[in-house]
Structure formats: C-alpha cells, structure tokens
Scaffold this active site. Structure first.
Site, PDB file in Angstrom:
ATOM      1  N   ASP A  27      -4.768   2.599  -4.268  1.00 34.30           N
ATOM      2  CA  ASP A  27      -3.410   2.323  -4.066  1.00 34.30           C
ATOM      3  C   ASP A  27      -2.763   1.079  -3.347  1.00 34.30           C
ATOM      4  O   ASP A  27      -1.763   0.942  -2.789  1.00 34.30           O
ATOM      5  CB  ASP A  27      -2.891   3.772  -3.150  1.00 34.30           C
ATOM      6  N   ASP A  78       0.914  -1.204   0.185  1.00 27.70           N
ATOM      7  CA  ASP A  78       0.171   0.066   0.058  1.00 27.70           C
ATOM      8  C   ASP A  78       0.943   1.161   0.032  1.00 27.70           C
ATOM      9  O   ASP A  78       1.954   1.317   0.727  1.00 27.70           O
ATOM     10  CB  ASP A  78      -0.932   0.076   1.209  1.00 27.70           C
ATOM     11  N   LEU A  79       0.440   2.136  -0.982  1.00 29.99           N
ATOM     12  CA  LEU A  79       1.267   3.529  -0.821  1.00 29.99           C
ATOM     13  C   LEU A  79       0.960   4.520   0.452  1.00 29.99           C
ATOM     14  O   LEU A  79      -0.092   4.714   0.637  1.00 29.99           O
ATOM     15  CB  LEU A  79       1.066   4.169  -2.069  1.00 29.99           C
TER      16      LEU A  79
END
Length: 266
Positions: free
Chosen positions: A164, A121-122
């Site tokens: 994301d 995950d960003l």
C-alpha cells in the site's frame, strides 16, 4: 468465358478443314492470328486481375498481422512497466525512471531544477485485509489508484512501490505545489471511504462499517531538490521516505516535509 469458348470453336472449325484454310489463306490467317491474340489478351488480363487480387489480399493480411504483433508488443511492454492491479507504474519502472532522471538532471551540477517527490502510505490498510480479506484490500488499492490518476498532472508520474505504498515524481515542481497536491490527496482519500465501503459491499456481499479509527487515511512524506546542489533523485526518495515515517509515527493522516531545517509539517 463465352467469348473464349466462341474463339476456341471458331479456331477449331477453321483448322478442321485445311483445304478451307488454304482456299481462304490470306483472310483466314489474319482472322486466326487476331482471334488467338485476342484470346491470349483476355487470358493475360484475367491473370493480371487474379494477381492483383492476390496481392491486395496478401497486403491486407500482412497489415493485419503487423498490427497484431505491434499490439502484442505494446501489451507486453505495458505488462513489464505497470502494476497489474492498479495499472500505475511498478517498482521496477520507478528504478528505471530514477536512473534516467539522474542522467537527465545530474549533468547540471549547479542545478536550479525544480523537482519534488511524494511518498505515501495508506493508513489502516491492514484492517481491511484482516477483517474483510485481501479482495477487499485490492478494491481499496484500485480505487485509491484511481484517485491518484484523477488528480495528478500529466507531467507527474505515479508508482505503486509495493503493498500500500506509492510514490509520485513531480518534475519541474517546487515544494509548494507538491504540498498542495499532498493535501488534496489526503482530503480525497478521506472522502473516498464511502466509495471503498460501497464497492466492497457490492462486490463481496458483506457489510462494511467504518469509523474514525478504522477508515482509510493517507500519510505522506515530501522531499524536494535544493537549488545549487547535486541532483540525485534516489536521495530525494530516501528523504521523502524518512518524512513519511515521521508522518506515520506522529499519528497517521499527516504530511511531513524533509527540509534543510529538518522534518516539518506544512
């Protein structure tokens, strides 16, 4: 055409005077028959040439049309299985692959199969969307997907799971190799912030200032198949997702592995 006209004229001149044809019956008849046969032969040859030309043209059109249909089918198939923004595989294809892999490996109850999965995950992605707009967020996603494509192996499968969030399936891979890839993703993402900012500035004409608190980083969770247990890739995904949540909770930009002993940092 000139030969045909000559033949037809000769035939007309002979037939015009029946007495002349009578007087020269044997030779005239032979010439007449020969000329008519020759005329028919030329016309038949021309007809064959035209037929062959039409056949060749038709085959060319059929091949072109077949290629167009095949290309359209390929494009349609790619549109179904890939995320249109990042061109990674999409969530639906992830479900399809999980189902297929469970069938492939699930038959081996006492499985020694090596299989790892990465969920990532960003971090701070919301900051980009909120401060620079969703177009800026799209640029980050596209560039991050390019990083994944560059560093994963040909046997790995990368998916945009949603927003994301991304998933990487790594068949025939032990946890050490999965951790090695995860560390490289973390490093590459940190380095790519200059690229993110530059791309956004160039595309949108705005100034992007990044620091340690708002730059894009990556949190990662890893799970792996434990030998001699029943293979279930969906369960591995849940374990990797749990490890990812732990990475987010403990400060982001971290890697956690879901092991038999619990969640640990490598």
């Amino acid at each position: 055409m000139l030969i045909t006209a000559f033949i037809d004229t000769t035939y007309a001149n002979h037939f015009h005077n029946i007495n002349l044809l009578s007087d020269t019956f044997p030779a005239g008849l032979v010439v007449f028959v020969f000329l008519q046969a020759f005329t028919l032969s030329l016309k038949f040859s021309n007809a064959l040439d035209i037929s062959e030309s039409l056949k060749t043209d038709l085959e060319r059109q059929v091949k072109a049309r077949t290629w167009e249909l095949e290309e359209a089918n390929r494009n349609l198939y790619m549109a179904v299985i890939k995320d249109p923004l990042t061109l990674l595989y999409n969530r639906q294809e992830f479900e399809n692959v999980v189902y297929a892999e469970n069938i492939k490996y699930g038959e081996r109850l006492q499985s020694h199969v090596k299989y790892s999965i990465i969920c990532l995950d960003l971090d701070n992605f919301k900051y980009f969307n909120d401060n620079f707009g969703h177009s800026a967020g799209d640029i980050v996603l596209i560039e991050f997907a390019a990083i994944l494509k560059k560093i994963i192996r040909s046997t790995d499968l990368a998916f945009r799971y949603g927003g994301d969030e991304f998933v990487i399936l790594m068949p025939n891979t032990n946890v050490k190799k999965a951790i090695s890839l995860a560390k490289r993703i973390v490093q590459e993402t940190q380095t790519a912030n200059k690229i993110f900012a530059s791309k956004i500035e160039k595309s949108m004409g705005i100034k992007v200032t990044l620091n340690d608190s708002n730059s894009i980083t990556c949190s990662i969770g890893i799970a792996y198949h434990i030998p001699d247990t029943f293979f279930n890739l969906k369960n591995l995904f849940w374990k990797a997702d749990k490890a990812l949540l732990q990475a987010k909770k403990t400060g982001k930009n971290r890697i956690f592995v879901n092991t038999e002993q619990g969640l640990v940092e490598p």
